[in-house]
Structures are given as structure tokens and as C-alpha cells.
Enzyme design. Structure first.
Site, short mmCIF file in Angstrom:
data_model
loop_
_atom_site.label_atom_id
_atom_site.label_comp_id
_atom_site.label_asym_id
_atom_site.label_seq_id
_atom_site.Cartn_x
_atom_site.Cartn_y
_atom_site.Cartn_z
N SER A 1 0.84 -1.20 0.00
CA SER A 1 0.00 0.00 0.00
C SER A 1 0.88 1.25 0.00
O SER A 1 1.69 1.44 -0.90
CB SER A 1 -0.97 -0.05 1.18
N HIS B 1 -8.24 1.42 -0.79
CA HIS B 1 -8.18 0.44 -1.89
C HIS B 1 -9.56 -0.11 -2.23
O HIS B 1 -9.72 -1.28 -2.56
CB HIS B 1 -7.20 -0.69 -1.55
#
Length: 296
Positions: free
Chosen positions: A85, A186
Site C-alpha cells: 500500500s 483500496h
């Protein structure tokens, strides 16, 4: 074959940078970078409470700065780099795609944009450990498998109401752990942040990576710097496929892994997902010696 990995949001804990300030130059580096991210990185990494560093606009610059500062202290050149991430921004800097200053300026904008997107709707994320028919259950409740981490771990993201219903009717034999994040990263809820980041990266001139650099999109090695930055932007609203990153590590012959500060999460996944790979997680400066030995 050595991989260096950078952890993502949720890995931070109060005071995690305190022992690192004793290293020569470490505090000076954080002070200089504080000007770029417009945050007091030393205060947030030492004396701030859990809720303060849970703030997306704080957590993301703090994590990237911690990863990069610990990489400098380590002083090791890897064969492969990857980040989970927001850790992808640290990986981009380690691979030479972005300068350290560019990565820090971009993570400042990323954190702020994602915080604004998270404020639109009350959302969150829950880790699902083990279980049966997990993806089917996530879909049933209208959630997104935001992180598919491998080693029996999937993170579901969505509204707080959806997560509450999911908790009330979890997948069989699964353990649910709410994550200390401020939104459903996300997932589709981050679409506004993608638009902002496309504008923020429009004038960047990324270099091509000088080591193998893996992408969260599909786990593949990305040869072009511009392509990697485009993937970074899109990844904000797309699932993180760390399982595929680990598959690529295995196919490349990775046999050693060092996880940058605050280490522990990704080496934990590797112990199950990459059996036989030796790992060191940088948690305190005491771990540097073991990491340097592993890198030899």
C-alpha cells in the site's frame, strides 16, 4: 536474492520511532523531512497517541519517512523491493523511481487526499484470518477484498454498516480483526483521491527502477518508472495483491527478506506465504546487525 519491503498503514504504533532517534543523524533527517511533509515527524513518531497517528494524513507520511530513514541506516542494496500500500512510495524511492523528496511530497498529498475521501462516508477495514468461503462472504455484504495478503489473510473494506453486518455474520471458522485505519482504502470509496493524485503527479518525471520493483496491482516486476507511478495512483482505489507480490518473490528466487520500520507485518506474512525465506524485521536499532548479516 534479497528483497527489502516497506509496510503499509496500520503498522504504526505509538512511540515506534523513539529508539531510532539515538542513531547518529536519524533525528536530523526526520527534522529535514518534516518540512517536506509539513508534519513534526519526531513528535508523531515518539510522543503522539494512537488516535493521532491513526489519522491518514499523518500515518502515511510518518510510515514512508520511517521506512526511508531506516533504509538509510541499514545501508544495504537489495535485489528486489516492494511496498505494501503506502509502502509502495518508499519502495519507489528505494528503487530510484522517485527521489526521496518527491516520494515524501507525494505521500503528503496522498495522505491528505485519502483523508478527504474517507471523510465523505464512514468507512473502515477488517482483517479476516482463515475462514471458509471468505471472498463469497465479503461480496455478500457488499464489501471489497481491499487487501489480499496471502497466508490466509484478507482485508475487507466498506462502510461501517456493512462491516457491522459482516461481523454479525462472519465466514465460518474466521477470526475478524478491525484495523486501526481511518477509511476503506483500496476500494471505490477512494475514487476522489485518485483524481487528486493524477493531478499531483502530472509534472513528475520518474526514472526507471534500478532494481526489480514489484507492483501491488498484480505482483509483477515493473520496468518503467512512469508506469509504476501511474499504478501507484490507481492503486489507491484498487485492491492490494500482496499474495501475488509474494508469488513473484518466490519465482524470482528470493531467499531473504528485510522489512523496514515499523517491521513485523510483512515478515509475519512471509513466514507462512514464503516458507524457507529467512527474514528480519526492523523494529529497533538492535535489529540492524542481524539485518546486515542477512544481507551479506
Amino acid at each position: 536474492m534479497l528483497v527489502i519491503v516497506a509496510p503499509g498503514q496500520g503498522a504504526q504504533t505509538p512511540g515506534f520511532l523513539s529508539p531510532w532517534l539515538d542513531l547518529p543523524g536519524f533525528a536530523d533527517r526526520l527534522r529535514a523531512w518534516s518540512d517536506i511533509v509539513e508534519l513534526d515527524l519526531i513528535a508523531y513518531g515518539t510522543t503522539a497517541g494512537a488516535e493521532e497517528i491513526r489519522d491518514t494524513a499523518v500515518a502515511q507520511p510518518l510510515l514512508v519517512a520511517a521506512a526511508l530513514a531506516s533504509a538509510e541506516a541499514l545501508g544495504v542494496t537489495p535485489d528486489v523491493v516492494a511496498g505494501h500500500s503506502v509502502g509502495e512510495l518508499a519502495a519507489a524511492a528505494l528503487a530510484g523511481v522517485l527521489t526521496t523528496e518527491e516520494a515524501l511530497a507525494l505521500v503528503r498529498e496522498r495522505g491528505r487526499a485519502m483523508a478527504r475521501a474517507a471523510a465523505i462516508t464512514e468507512t473502515g477495514m477488517t482483517a479476516v484470518l482463515g475462514g471458509v468461503d471468505v471472498l463469497e462472504s465479503i461480496d455478500k455484504h457488499g464489501l471489497t477484498p481491499a487487501n489480499i495478503n496471502g497466508a490466509g489473510q484478507i482485508v475487507a473494506g466498506g462502510t461501517l454498516a456493512q462491516l457491522a453486518a459482516f461481523k454479525a455474520e462472519p465466514p465460518a471458522r474466521a477470526r475478524l480483526i478491525p484495523l486501526s485505519v481511518a477509511g476503506a482504502f483500496h476500494t471505490e470509496h477512494m475514487a476522489p483521491a485518485v483524481t487528486e493524485l493524477r493531478q499531483a503527479t502530472a509534472n513528475l518525471k520518474p526514472a526507471d527502477p534500478d532494481v526489480k520493483l514489484l507492483s501491488n496491482k498484480d505482483g509483477q516486476v515493473v520496468a518503467g518508472g512512469a508506469e509504476f507511478v501511474a499504478r501507484l495512483v490507481d492503486q489507491v482505489s484498487n485492491p492490494v495483491r500482496w499474495d501475488l507480490c509474494m508469488e513473484t518473490m518466490a519465482s524470482l528466487g528470493v531467499d531473504r527478506m528485510i522489512e523496514l520500520v515499523p517491521g513485523g507485518t510483512l515478515t509475519g506474512l512471509a513466514r507462512r506465504g514464503l516458507p524457507g525465506v529467512r527474514t528480519v524485521a526492523l523494529k529497533t536499532p538492535d535489529d540492524l546487525e542481524a539485518a546486515k548479516e542477512l544481507a551479506q
